[in-house]
Scaffold this active site. Structure first.
Site, PDB file in Angstrom:
ATOM      1  N   TYR A 115       0.859  -1.182   0.000  1.00 45.81           N
ATOM      2  CA  TYR A 115       0.000   0.000   0.000  1.00 45.81           C
ATOM      3  C   TYR A 115       0.895   1.231   0.000  1.00 45.81           C
ATOM      4  O   TYR A 115       1.506   1.571   0.999  1.00 45.81           O
ATOM      5  CB  TYR A 115      -0.924  -0.020   1.213  1.00 45.81           C
ATOM      6  CG  TYR A 115      -1.963   1.093   1.230  1.00 45.81           C
ATOM      7  CD1 TYR A 115      -2.216   1.888   0.115  1.00 45.81           C
ATOM      8  CD2 TYR A 115      -2.699   1.340   2.383  1.00 45.81           C
ATOM      9  CE1 TYR A 115      -3.169   2.884   0.134  1.00 45.81           C
ATOM     10  CE2 TYR A 115      -3.660   2.335   2.419  1.00 45.81           C
ATOM     11  CZ  TYR A 115      -3.876   3.113   1.296  1.00 45.81           C
ATOM     12  OH  TYR A 115      -4.817   4.114   1.326  1.00 45.81           O
ATOM     13  N   LYS A 119      -1.246  -1.051  -4.179  1.00 45.69           N
ATOM     14  CA  LYS A 119      -2.343  -0.085  -4.160  1.00 45.69           C
ATOM     15  C   LYS A 119      -1.697   1.282  -4.235  1.00 45.69           C
ATOM     16  O   LYS A 119      -1.022   1.720  -3.304  1.00 45.69           O
ATOM     17  CB  LYS A 119      -3.196  -0.227  -2.902  1.00 45.69           C
ATOM     18  CG  LYS A 119      -4.334   0.793  -2.857  1.00 45.69           C
ATOM     19  CD  LYS A 119      -5.141   0.720  -1.581  1.00 45.69           C
ATOM     20  CE  LYS A 119      -6.200   1.833  -1.599  1.00 45.69           C
ATOM     21  NZ  LYS A 119      -6.972   1.900  -0.340  1.00 45.69           N
TER      22      LYS A 119
END
Length: 327
Positions: free
Chosen positions: A160, A188
């Site tokens: 992330y 992400k």
């Protein structure tokens, strides 16, 4: 989505590498990072959580994410995190859908402990792990952190990358190096816009490394330049339209995708007018989908005005068959 797990170091810091985890590419499409609904007494509303998971999958979401920032993972205790994970895992088993679970911490040892908790919670498809926040290691330190986690994690990792939360920007070369690690299957990407690094990354993406849009307002342009999917809090609302957007870009239906993307960006702007997930929870409560709009401190519930604006944007999407919204 941050995953600030408790600094539990009871798990041995030098666990053996996992040789049996899933090595398939991470599935693209729209993944919804579920809120954690609460009852009036402040407990996890299990029935509402289960219903939400089914609803977004019914609407075409490819998978769900538990225990992200949207799920207020930092505000849950260990028993609540286990409960949320178990509820979401049960739904994903029933539906044959991939489940991603937020895990990790600023320290590598604590991150190992958080990942170890996922070992017996099938069918967890991947762990969403933030770049270490606050400590701000070098790019080489970030790489060493994820290399260690990838060695011991029972499930593949999705990095992330959210520098406006972690304080740790990574360039395309650093992200590409992460993507080449065995056991790291995606990122992400939530850098607050479309920058040269994501364009460079998508232009030379490691094999089997999925780039997933993580900034709701920029999902359409990221899909346009080659992202494989997205993890979006806004997709609790108008799930079908976000799925339609991804399908339109994949099919090369540029005019339709561009118009729908503009309309969904307006919805996302409304949803993020106050700290996530306060507005989306307020809207879900107003729609009767969760029992309260409550959030855990230090968050405060969204204002009535912000919720009303989000609901108006949602209603406009529902009445516009193309998704142009006047764009």
């Amino acid at each position: 989505m941050t995953q600030d797990a408790p600094q539990d170091t009871a798990t041995p810091p030098h666990a053996a590498p996992n040789r049996d985890r899933d090595t398939r590419p991470f599935p693209g499409g729209i993944h919804v990072p579920l809120v954690t609904p609460f009852t009036a007494a402040g407990e996890v509303a299990v029935d509402a959580l289960e219903a939400l998971a089914h609803e977004v999958l019914d609407a075409g979401a490819r998978g769900i994410v538990a225990l992200g920032t949207t799920g207020e993972s930092a505000g849950l205790d260990a028993a609540e995190r286990d409960l949320v994970t178990d509820v979401c895992a049960r739904v994903c088993r029933e539906r044959g859908a991939p489940l991603t679970v937020g895990a990790g911490a600023s320290g590598t040892r604590a991150s190992e402990a958080a990942l170890t908790r996922l070992a017996h919670r099938q069918p967890v498809r991947a762990a969403l792990v933030t770049v270490p926040s606050f400590v701000r290691p070098s790019a080489a330190g970030v790489l060493a952190h994820f290399e260690r986690l990838a060695e011991v994690s029972p499930v593949p990792l999705v990095v992330y990358h959210v520098p406006y939360r972690t304080g740790q920007p990574l360039d395309a070369a650093a992200l590409r190096a992460l993507g080449k690690l065995p056991g790291v299957v995606g990122v992400k990407y939530a850098a607050g816009g479309i920058d040269q690094d994501v364009v460079a990354l998508l232009g030379d993406r490691p094999d089997g490394f999925a780039v997933l849009a993580g900034d709701d307002a920029y999902v359409s342009p990221l899909l346009a330049v080659g992202a494989q999917g997205a993890i979006l809090a806004s997709a609790h609302l108008a799930t079908e339209r976000f799925v339609e957007l991804a399908a339109a870009w994949e099919a090369g239906e540029v005019s339709r995708a561009r118009a729908l993307g503009h309309a969904l960006a307006r919805l996302s702007a409304a949803v993020f007018a106050e700290p996530n997930p306060t507005v989306v929870k307020g809207a879900l409560h107003a729609l009767g989908r969760i029992p309260t709009p409550d959030v855990r401190l230090p968050l405060l519930p969204a204002s009535e005005k912000s919720v009303a604006v989000a609901l108006k944007a949602l209603a406009e999407l529902a009445t516009d068959p193309v998704g142009a919204g006047g764009a």
